[in-house]
Design a protein around this motif. Structure first.
Motif, PDB file in Angstrom:
ATOM      1  N   ARG A 246       0.850  -1.193   0.000  1.00 35.98           N
ATOM      2  CA  ARG A 246       0.000   0.000   0.000  1.00 35.98           C
ATOM      3  C   ARG A 246       0.882   1.239   0.000  1.00 35.98           C
ATOM      4  O   ARG A 246       1.827   1.336   0.764  1.00 35.98           O
ATOM      5  N   PHE A 247       0.546   2.192  -0.878  1.00 35.75           N
ATOM      6  CA  PHE A 247       1.173   3.505  -0.877  1.00 35.75           C
ATOM      7  C   PHE A 247       0.267   4.418  -0.067  1.00 35.75           C
ATOM      8  O   PHE A 247      -0.829   4.767  -0.513  1.00 35.75           O
ATOM      9  N   ASN A 248       0.696   4.804   1.115  1.00 36.34           N
ATOM     10  CA  ASN A 248      -0.051   5.734   1.968  1.00 36.34           C
ATOM     11  C   ASN A 248       0.509   7.130   1.727  1.00 36.34           C
ATOM     12  O   ASN A 248       1.618   7.438   2.144  1.00 36.34           O
ATOM     13  N   ILE A 249      -0.269   7.967   1.040  1.00 37.94           N
ATOM     14  CA  ILE A 249       0.185   9.301   0.666  1.00 37.94           C
ATOM     15  C   ILE A 249      -0.605  10.331   1.467  1.00 37.94           C
ATOM     16  O   ILE A 249      -1.825  10.220   1.598  1.00 37.94           O
ATOM     17  N   ASP A 250       0.111  11.311   2.006  1.00 35.51           N
ATOM     18  CA  ASP A 250      -0.514  12.398   2.762  1.00 35.51           C
ATOM     19  C   ASP A 250       0.110  13.713   2.340  1.00 35.51           C
ATOM     20  O   ASP A 250       1.218  13.750   1.803  1.00 35.51           O
ATOM     21  N   SER A 251      -0.618  14.804   2.610  1.00 35.75           N
ATOM     22  CA  SER A 251      -0.064  16.131   2.372  1.00 35.75           C
ATOM     23  C   SER A 251      -0.056  16.878   3.692  1.00 35.75           C
ATOM     24  O   SER A 251      -0.954  16.711   4.506  1.00 35.75           O
ATOM     25  N   PHE A 252       1.003  17.657   3.900  1.00 38.98           N
ATOM     26  CA  PHE A 252       1.018  18.435   5.125  1.00 38.98           C
ATOM     27  C   PHE A 252       0.950  19.925   4.827  1.00 38.98           C
ATOM     28  O   PHE A 252       0.997  20.737   5.718  1.00 38.98           O
ATOM     29  N   ASP A 253       0.834  20.295   3.610  1.00 33.84           N
ATOM     30  CA  ASP A 253       0.378  21.588   3.105  1.00 33.84           C
ATOM     31  C   ASP A 253       0.206  21.413   1.603  1.00 33.84           C
ATOM     32  O   ASP A 253       0.406  20.343   1.072  1.00 33.84           O
ATOM     33  N   LYS A 254      -0.175  22.467   0.920  1.00 30.18           N
ATOM     34  CA  LYS A 254      -0.499  22.316  -0.505  1.00 30.18           C
ATOM     35  C   LYS A 254       0.696  21.951  -1.383  1.00 30.18           C
ATOM     36  O   LYS A 254       0.523  21.493  -2.501  1.00 30.18           O
ATOM     37  N   ALA A 255       1.906  22.125  -0.884  1.00 32.19           N
ATOM     38  CA  ALA A 255       3.079  21.862  -1.720  1.00 32.19           C
ATOM     39  C   ALA A 255       3.991  20.773  -1.173  1.00 32.19           C
ATOM     40  O   ALA A 255       5.005  20.466  -1.771  1.00 32.19           O
ATOM     41  N   GLN A 256       3.648  20.173  -0.057  1.00 32.28           N
ATOM     42  CA  GLN A 256       4.496  19.174   0.575  1.00 32.28           C
ATOM     43  C   GLN A 256       3.723  17.875   0.779  1.00 32.28           C
ATOM     44  O   GLN A 256       2.707  17.868   1.474  1.00 32.28           O
ATOM     45  N   TYR A 257       4.244  16.821   0.201  1.00 32.08           N
ATOM     46  CA  TYR A 257       3.606  15.513   0.299  1.00 32.08           C
ATOM     47  C   TYR A 257       4.597  14.507   0.853  1.00 32.08           C
ATOM     48  O   TYR A 257       5.807  14.672   0.729  1.00 32.08           O
ATOM     49  N   GLU A 258       4.045  13.464   1.449  1.00 26.82           N
ATOM     50  CA  GLU A 258       4.881  12.379   1.952  1.00 26.82           C
ATOM     51  C   GLU A 258       4.193  11.056   1.634  1.00 26.82           C
ATOM     52  O   GLU A 258       2.984  11.017   1.408  1.00 26.82           O
ATOM     53  N   TYR A 259       4.983   9.994   1.607  1.00 29.92           N
ATOM     54  CA  TYR A 259       4.415   8.670   1.398  1.00 29.92           C
ATOM     55  C   TYR A 259       5.111   7.664   2.300  1.00 29.92           C
ATOM     56  O   TYR A 259       6.257   7.862   2.713  1.00 29.92           O
ATOM     57  N   ARG A 260       4.379   6.609   2.578  1.00 30.06           N
ATOM     58  CA  ARG A 260       4.920   5.433   3.256  1.00 30.06           C
ATOM     59  C   ARG A 260       4.435   4.226   2.485  1.00 30.06           C
ATOM     60  O   ARG A 260       3.273   4.148   2.108  1.00 30.06           O
ATOM     61  N   VAL A 261       5.335   3.307   2.223  1.00 29.71           N
ATOM     62  CA  VAL A 261       4.955   2.042   1.595  1.00 29.71           C
ATOM     63  C   VAL A 261       4.858   1.028   2.722  1.00 29.71           C
ATOM     64  O   VAL A 261       5.789   0.869   3.510  1.00 29.71           O
ATOM     65  N   THR A 262       3.700   0.367   2.800  1.00 27.56           N
ATOM     66  CA  THR A 262       3.482  -0.626   3.855  1.00 27.56           C
ATOM     67  C   THR A 262       3.064  -1.957   3.257  1.00 27.56           C
ATOM     68  O   THR A 262       2.553  -2.025   2.136  1.00 27.56           O
ATOM     69  N   TYR A 263       3.285  -2.991   4.032  1.00 27.99           N
ATOM     70  CA  TYR A 263       2.826  -4.335   3.680  1.00 27.99           C
ATOM     71  C   TYR A 263       2.282  -4.958   4.952  1.00 27.99           C
ATOM     72  O   TYR A 263       2.999  -5.051   5.949  1.00 27.99           O
ATOM     73  N   GLU A 264       1.006  -5.316   4.906  1.00 31.10           N
ATOM     74  CA  GLU A 264       0.320  -5.893   6.060  1.00 31.10           C
ATOM     75  C   GLU A 264       0.521  -5.037   7.312  1.00 31.10           C
ATOM     76  O   GLU A 264       0.775  -5.532   8.399  1.00 31.10           O
TER      77      GLU A 264
END
Length: 93
Positions: A4-22
Motif C-alpha cells: 500500500r502507498f499511503n500518501i498524505d499532504s502536510f500543506d499544498k506543496a508538501q507531500y509524503e508517502y509510506r509504503v506498507t505491507y500488512e
C-alpha cells in the motif's frame, strides 16, 4: 505481494508517502511536490516481490494497480486518487 502507498499532504506543496505491507512500514519519504511524485518514488523503491500496490491518499484507497500501470500511468492514477479522496470527503461533511 500487494503493498500500500499511503500518501498524505502536510500543506499544498508538501507531500509524503509510506509504503506498507500488512501494516508494517517498508520505506517512505517526505517533502515531495505532489501525489504523482510520491507514486513514482514509491514505485521505484519497490523490490521484485511486489506485484501491485493499493494507492491511498489521506487514508482513502482509490484503487489497486499492477506495477506496470503505476509506472506508465502515474499522472492519471494521481488524479484519480485526488478525485476519489475529495469526493469521499465531500459526502462526509
Amino acid at each position: 505481494m500487494i503493498v500500500r502507498f499511503n500518501i498524505d499532504s502536510f500543506d499544498k506543496a508538501q507531500y509524503e508517502y509510506r509504503v506498507t505491507y500488512e501494516g508494517e512500514d517498508l520505506f517512505g519519504d517526505a517533502g515531495l511536490g505532489g501525489i504523482e511524485e510520491c507514486i513514482i518514488a514509491a514505485t521505484e523503491g519497490l523490490g521484485q516481490d511486489a506485484v501491485a500496490a493499493e494507492v491511498a491518499f489521506r487514508g482513502i484507497i482509490s484503487g489497486t494497480y499492477p506495477l506496470a500501470s503505476l509506472a506508465l500511468m502515474s499522472a492519471q492514477i494521481a488524479v484519480h486518487a485526488l478525485q476519489t479522496t475529495e469526493a469521499v470527503e465531500e459526502v462526509s461533511r
